[in-house]
Design a protein around this motif. Structure first.
Motif, short mmCIF file in Angstrom:
data_model
loop_
_atom_site.label_atom_id
_atom_site.label_comp_id
_atom_site.label_asym_id
_atom_site.label_seq_id
_atom_site.Cartn_x
_atom_site.Cartn_y
_atom_site.Cartn_z
N GLY A 21 3.83 -52.48 -3.80
CA GLY A 21 3.07 -53.19 -2.76
C GLY A 21 3.33 -52.71 -1.35
N HIS A 22 3.92 -51.51 -1.22
CA HIS A 22 4.13 -51.00 0.15
C HIS A 22 2.79 -50.92 0.87
CE1 HIS A 22 5.22 -48.42 3.47
NE2 HIS A 22 6.46 -48.77 3.25
N SER A 23 2.80 -51.17 2.15
CA SER A 23 1.53 -51.21 2.90
C SER A 23 0.79 -49.88 2.85
CB SER A 23 1.78 -51.62 4.35
OG SER A 23 2.61 -50.67 4.96
N TYR A 81 14.05 -57.22 5.57
CA TYR A 81 13.12 -56.91 6.67
C TYR A 81 12.90 -55.40 6.70
CZ TYR A 81 11.18 -55.62 11.05
OH TYR A 81 10.35 -55.03 11.98
N GLY A 82 11.66 -54.99 6.92
CA GLY A 82 11.38 -53.57 7.07
C GLY A 82 10.38 -53.34 8.19
N GLY A 83 10.58 -52.25 8.92
CA GLY A 83 9.68 -51.90 10.02
C GLY A 83 10.48 -51.44 11.21
N SER A 84 10.68 -50.11 11.29
CA SER A 84 11.44 -49.50 12.38
C SER A 84 12.83 -50.11 12.54
CB SER A 84 10.65 -49.58 13.70
OG SER A 84 9.45 -48.84 13.59
N CYS A 85 13.40 -50.49 11.42
CA CYS A 85 14.79 -50.96 11.45
C CYS A 85 15.67 -49.72 11.51
CB CYS A 85 15.08 -51.77 10.18
SG CYS A 85 16.74 -52.44 10.12
N GLY A 107 16.66 -47.81 0.93
CA GLY A 107 15.96 -46.74 1.63
C GLY A 107 14.63 -46.45 0.95
N ASN A 108 13.69 -46.00 1.72
CA ASN A 108 12.39 -45.58 1.19
C ASN A 108 12.10 -44.20 1.78
OD1 ASN A 108 9.78 -45.24 0.36
ND2 ASN A 108 8.89 -46.78 1.75
N TRP A 109 12.34 -43.18 0.96
CA TRP A 109 12.19 -41.81 1.46
C TRP A 109 10.72 -41.43 1.66
CZ3 TRP A 109 16.08 -38.35 -1.82
CH2 TRP A 109 17.39 -38.76 -1.55
N LYS A 110 9.82 -42.18 1.06
CA LYS A 110 8.38 -41.86 1.11
C LYS A 110 8.16 -40.43 0.57
CE LYS A 110 7.93 -45.02 4.96
NZ LYS A 110 7.06 -45.53 5.99
N MET A 111 7.18 -39.70 1.12
CA MET A 111 6.92 -38.34 0.62
C MET A 111 7.64 -37.34 1.52
SD MET A 111 3.29 -36.62 -0.53
CE MET A 111 2.79 -36.02 1.09
N TRP A 127 2.45 -53.40 11.48
CA TRP A 127 2.45 -52.87 12.85
C TRP A 127 3.83 -52.35 13.28
CZ3 TRP A 127 5.76 -56.09 15.55
CH2 TRP A 127 5.92 -57.39 15.04
N ALA A 128 4.84 -52.63 12.49
CA ALA A 128 6.20 -52.19 12.84
C ALA A 128 6.65 -50.99 12.02
CB ALA A 128 7.18 -53.34 12.65
N ILE A 129 5.85 -50.60 11.01
CA ILE A 129 6.30 -49.53 10.11
C ILE A 129 6.04 -48.16 10.73
CG2 ILE A 129 5.96 -48.44 7.86
CD1 ILE A 129 5.40 -51.16 6.70
N GLY A 130 7.12 -47.43 10.96
CA GLY A 130 7.02 -46.07 11.47
C GLY A 130 6.47 -45.97 12.88
N THR A 131 6.40 -47.10 13.58
CA THR A 131 5.79 -47.11 14.91
C THR A 131 6.81 -47.19 16.03
OG1 THR A 131 5.67 -49.52 14.84
CG2 THR A 131 3.72 -48.32 14.08
N GLY A 155 17.70 -54.94 4.67
CA GLY A 155 16.57 -54.19 5.19
C GLY A 155 16.00 -53.19 4.20
N LEU A 156 14.70 -52.92 4.35
CA LEU A 156 14.06 -51.80 3.67
C LEU A 156 13.81 -50.77 4.78
CD1 LEU A 156 12.82 -50.40 1.22
CD2 LEU A 156 10.74 -51.72 1.57
N ILE A 157 14.39 -49.60 4.60
CA ILE A 157 14.50 -48.65 5.70
C ILE A 157 13.71 -47.38 5.37
CG2 ILE A 157 16.15 -47.47 7.21
CD1 ILE A 157 16.65 -50.55 6.90
N GLY A 158 12.76 -47.01 6.23
CA GLY A 158 12.00 -45.79 6.03
C GLY A 158 12.67 -44.62 6.73
N GLY A 159 12.20 -44.32 7.92
CA GLY A 159 12.64 -43.13 8.67
C GLY A 159 14.16 -42.97 8.74
N ALA A 160 14.86 -44.06 9.04
CA ALA A 160 16.31 -43.96 9.24
C ALA A 160 17.07 -43.77 7.93
CB ALA A 160 16.83 -45.20 9.98
N TYR A 210 9.77 -58.21 3.67
CA TYR A 210 8.76 -58.51 4.68
C TYR A 210 8.67 -57.32 5.63
CZ TYR A 210 6.51 -60.17 8.87
OH TYR A 210 5.67 -60.27 9.95
N GLU A 211 7.51 -56.69 5.62
CA GLU A 211 7.30 -55.51 6.45
C GLU A 211 6.02 -55.69 7.27
OE1 GLU A 211 9.59 -51.97 4.76
OE2 GLU A 211 7.60 -51.89 3.90
N PRO A 212 6.15 -56.17 8.50
CA PRO A 212 4.95 -56.24 9.34
C PRO A 212 4.40 -54.82 9.52
CG PRO A 212 6.95 -56.68 10.62
CD PRO A 212 7.37 -56.55 9.20
C1 PEP Z 1 8.91 -48.57 5.31
O1 PEP Z 1 7.98 -47.79 5.21
O2 PEP Z 1 9.23 -49.28 4.32
C2 PEP Z 1 9.60 -48.66 6.58
C3 PEP Z 1 10.25 -49.74 6.86
O3 PEP Z 1 9.47 -47.57 7.41
P1 PEP Z 1 10.19 -47.36 8.84
O4 PEP Z 1 11.62 -47.85 8.71
O5 PEP Z 1 10.11 -45.90 9.08
O6 PEP Z 1 9.41 -48.18 9.82
#
Ligand code: PEP
Length: 245
Positions: free
Chosen positions: A89-91, A205-209, A4-8, A165-169, A226-231, A161-163
């Protein structure tokens, strides 16, 4: 691995509450589970999760060892909290805080020297994907920050691998797009370090997973989690993604 990546997000009390929920829910996961939290949560959350299957990651560390760098947090400080991983190295770090390949190379080295295992993010932006330049972008990111490492040190790296264009979108790479890129990344690792190291490398894989698409993404041969942000901010969703691995 599911990380998980809680971010801020989440103040300390909210973060402790989420970590407590996860502690109670993630008792026997079928894969490695890591949560990436803000710096100020690390010591408390690492203590809370001691003896559980959940490990803790920082979301960044300084590119300097120690000294007069006001506001920075060193890899050694991160490790002293009990955290064992460090997302690098997060985008968002690359885009908003101007972290270059050279800066990230230094961060990776400091993380490794201090016993932290980097979860290293790579991926192309939308314009690069539209111009079909994703492979060269990802290759340059690996070469610029990681491929100087010895095979032994490279073995401590988890790739994500986090495209961008798929992160948080809400846009997710299709399972085919993810598998194509993951297989390409593994082939680059094989070219540099040999087949055994490549086979042993975890590529997330990361990006709106999320809990709905995770199983389909994880079913690909070269997608190791997966690397998971929002979820990752909602215990039930994060646990459903862990169960999908
Ligand atoms: C992330 O920021 O690493 C990420 C994958 O975010 P989200 O799952 O919200 O797209």
């Amino acid at each position: 691995m599911v990380a998980g990546n809680w971010k801020m997000n989440k103040n300390l009390q909210e973060g402790v509450a989420l970590a407590t929920e996860l502690k109670n829910m993630v008792t026997n996961p079928a894969c490695k589970v890591v949560i990436g939290t803000p710096f100020i949560h690390l010591a408390t959350v690492a203590e809370l999760l001691k003896g559980t299957p959940i490990e803790v990651a920082a979301e960044n560390c300084a590119d300097k060892e120690k000294g007069a760098f006001t506001g920075e947090v060193s890899a050694e400080m991160v490790r002293s909290t009990g955290a064992t991983y460090c997302i690098l190295g997060h985008s968002e770090r690359r885009a908003y805080y101007h972290e270059t390949a050279a800066i990230l190379k230094d961060k990776v080295e400091l993380a490794l020297q201090n016993g932290l295992k980097p979860i290293f993010c790579i991926g192309e932006v939308k314009e690069e994907r539209e111009a079909n330049r994703q492979n060269e972008v990802v290759k340059a990111q690996l070469e610029g920050s990681l491929f100087h490492l010895s095979a032994e040190d490279f073995g401590k790296i988890t790739l994500a691998y986090e495209p961008v264009w798929a992160i948080g979108t809400g846009l997710t790479a299709t399972p085919q797009q993810a598998e194509e890129m993951h297989a390409y990344i593994r082939s680059l690792v094989a070219e540099r370090y040999g087949k055994q190291v490549a086979d042993d490398t975890t590529i997330l894989y990361g990006g709106s997973c999320n809990e709905k698409n995770a199983a389909e993404l994880f079913a690909n041969e070269d997608v190791d989690g997966g690397l998971i942000g929002g979820a990752s901010l909602i215990a039930e969703k994060f646990c459903a993604i862990i169960a999908a691995r």
